[in-house]
Scaffold this motif. Structure first.
Motif, short mmCIF file in Angstrom:
data_model
loop_
_atom_site.label_atom_id
_atom_site.label_comp_id
_atom_site.label_asym_id
_atom_site.label_seq_id
_atom_site.Cartn_x
_atom_site.Cartn_y
_atom_site.Cartn_z
N UNK A 1 1.60 13.63 4.73
CA UNK A 1 2.62 12.57 4.64
C UNK A 1 2.20 11.54 3.61
N UNK A 2 3.19 10.91 3.01
CA UNK A 2 2.93 9.81 2.10
C UNK A 2 3.59 8.56 2.68
N UNK A 3 2.76 7.57 3.01
CA UNK A 3 3.25 6.33 3.59
C UNK A 3 3.48 5.29 2.51
N UNK A 4 4.63 4.65 2.58
CA UNK A 4 4.94 3.50 1.73
C UNK A 4 5.01 2.29 2.66
N UNK A 5 4.07 1.37 2.49
CA UNK A 5 3.96 0.24 3.41
C UNK A 5 4.63 -1.00 2.83
N UNK A 6 5.38 -1.69 3.67
CA UNK A 6 6.10 -2.89 3.24
C UNK A 6 5.62 -4.09 4.02
N UNK B 1 13.30 11.37 -5.92
CA UNK B 1 12.76 12.73 -5.82
C UNK B 1 11.39 12.79 -5.16
N UNK B 2 10.97 11.66 -4.55
CA UNK B 2 9.68 11.63 -3.86
C UNK B 2 9.91 11.33 -2.39
N UNK B 3 9.15 12.02 -1.53
CA UNK B 3 9.32 11.86 -0.08
C UNK B 3 8.32 10.84 0.45
N UNK B 4 8.84 9.85 1.18
CA UNK B 4 8.00 8.80 1.75
C UNK B 4 8.39 8.56 3.21
N UNK B 5 7.43 8.04 3.95
CA UNK B 5 7.73 7.44 5.25
C UNK B 5 7.46 5.95 5.11
N UNK B 6 8.48 5.14 5.34
CA UNK B 6 8.37 3.69 5.16
C UNK B 6 7.75 3.09 6.42
N UNK C 1 0.83 -1.21 0.00
CA UNK C 1 0.00 0.00 0.00
C UNK C 1 0.87 1.26 0.00
N UNK C 2 0.50 2.22 -0.82
CA UNK C 2 1.09 3.56 -0.77
C UNK C 2 -0.04 4.52 -0.44
N UNK C 3 0.00 5.11 0.72
CA UNK C 3 -1.09 5.93 1.24
C UNK C 3 -0.66 7.38 1.32
N UNK C 4 -1.30 8.21 0.52
CA UNK C 4 -0.96 9.64 0.45
C UNK C 4 -1.99 10.43 1.26
N UNK C 5 -1.52 11.13 2.29
CA UNK C 5 -2.36 12.03 3.06
C UNK C 5 -1.98 13.43 2.62
N UNK C 6 -2.73 14.04 1.71
CA UNK C 6 -2.33 15.30 1.08
C UNK C 6 -1.93 16.37 2.09
N UNK C 7 -0.77 16.96 1.83
CA UNK C 7 -0.26 18.02 2.67
C UNK C 7 0.32 17.57 3.99
#
Length: 438
Positions: A322-327, A357-362, A314-320
């Motif tokens: 955080x964008x979560x990248x789930x593993x 060039x994209x910001x994620x929180x894993x 899952x890649x979950x984008x919360x606009x403005x």
């Protein structure tokens, strides 16, 4: 196939990027490994472990022939690692009966084992004596009395060391600081002096040296020297007060490794030059020239030898926000970020050459908000199905792995010269239920 590109410096030695943009470790394409064994997957490069072990031996024994290098097994211990450490001529420090039995099952020489631990059971002390370990490191007065009694009942004489607290702040995280006065480990110096007297009155214990360990991930060299100054002064005092000349000072480990770009620690040679030079100078000044030096690198031997591979879901984008990248792994296979804020620098193993060039929180897959493997890191625009690689995962990840959320602890493979072998299979539901008696 063109020439392969280099990886960042904290990947295993010999790692590269092939023409497909894939990470290659030990001559093996990480994508092939992930497909063969599944994810999460821990991949150890055998040649990296051997190279680190040889480097420590070369840098310390090259400067002081009587010095000894002992691998701190708590960083990661299994039969495969134990066999490599034995073949490279290092000693081994264990902290439990379980670690001792792993070493014994791998054929590790018992005389080269140091048995540490702040609360060893009677069964573990019996095991250590029966196995004939080289050193039992006594942590406290209660253990001293119990070991004396157990060794006496066996009519044997154990070679022991006392763990002391030099009271040094190593300027690292509080949860990996171990040599300060307010620590569960070791004797304060006054209590240690009393313990010397107790051992000298025993027919079952022989005091051969002293041990200390001030912490982990220590980037500064000065704390190592400050602790050694205190310890050598104490040993000189013991000689004056008790007439005892011991053989060995075990200065522990704590050598830092690089987890992030731009945060390189001193080299092994820099640590060795400062520590051995200071040791020689102080021993001459205090007339302790017969004393040998032991160091115990754990993390610095295996951390960079392994990477963890995860599948992106899952890649979950919360606009403005955080964008979560789930593993498909997380805190159950790597508790370090949640436990003490450890930081990592992940990559996409199948897209190593693409611009990040994209910001994620894993985020991991476990039911805790704190299950975050890396916060606010840059990666290429990711898609479900990509493979995320976390470098520098050879130390403490696997030993501290758990079955939280009934998770199957991951498989571990060893790679070398294009060959790969499974050294620990992935757990199954049968493994989880085996000890559940219902």
């Amino acid at each position: 196939m063109g020439a392969m590109k280099e990886t960042p410096p904290f990947f295993p030695l010999g790692s590269a990027i092939n023409d497909h943009g894939h990470l290659v470790i030990g001559g093996c394409d990480s994508m092939d490994l992930a497909e063969t064994y599944g994810t999460p997957l821990y991949v150890f490069a055998e040649e990296d472990i051997r190279a680190r072990a040889r480097e420590f031996k070369r840098e310390f024994t090259g400067r002081l022939s009587s010095s000894r290098v002992v691998y701190a097994g708590k960083a990661c211990l299994n039969r495969a690692v134990a066999k490599i450490i034995a073949e490279e001529g290092l000693g081994l420090d264990v902290v439990s009966g379980g670690e001792l039995e792993i070493a014994r099952s791998a054929g590790f020489p018992m005389k080269n084992i140091y048995f540490h631990g702040n609360n060893k059971s009677d069964a573990e002390l019996e095991l250590a004596l029966a196995a004939g370990v080289g050193r039992i490191v006594i942590d406290n007065a209660w253990e001293l009395a119990r070991l004396d009694g157990i060794a006496g009942a066996r009519s044997c004489r154990a070679d022991v060391m006392l763990r002391i607290k030099p009271g040094i702040d190593p300027h690292t995280h509080a949860k990996i600081t171990t040599g300060n006065i307010d620590s569960k480990f070791g004797f304060g110096l006054e209590d240690a002096d009393s313990a010397v007297g107790r051992i000298l009155s025993s027919n079952s214990l022989k005091l051969v040296g002293f041990h200390y360990h001030i912490g982990s991930q220590i980037f500064e060299i000065q704390p190592f020297l400050d602790a050694m100054h205190t310890a050598l002064g104490f040993i000189a005092g013991v000689r004056g007060r008790w007439g005892l000349i011991v053989d060995e000072l075990d200065a522990g480990g704590g050598f830092a490794v690089q987890y992030l770009s731009g945060q390189a620690p001193p080299s092994v040679g820099e640590y060795a030059e400062a520590i051995v030079s200071f040791f020689k100078e102080e021993c001459r000044r205090l007339d302790l020239t017969s004393l040998s030096l032991t160091v115990e690198p754990g993390r610095a031997t295996v951390a960079r030898a392994a990477v963890a591979l995860y599948s992106v879901g899952v890649i979950k984008d919360i606009p403005g926000i955080r964008r979560y990248l789930c593993v498909d792994g997380g805190m159950a296979d790597n508790i370090r970020p949640a436990l003490y804020g450890a930081c990592y620098e992940p990559y996409l193993a199948n897209r190593m050459t693409e611009r990040a060039n994209q910001l994620y929180t894993v985020a991991g897959r476990f039911c805790e908000s704190g299950d975050i493997l890396a916060a606010d890191v840059k990666l290429p625009a990711a898609d479900p199905g990509d493979t995320l690689v976390m470098p520098v995962c050879g130390a403490y990840c696997i030993p501290m792995a758990s079955n939280y959320n009934a998770f199957f602890r991951p498989a571990v493979v060893m790679v070398k010269e294009g060959q790969h072998r499974l050294i620990r299979r992935r757990e199954s539901i049968e493994d989880l239920l085996r000890t559940d008696l219902g």
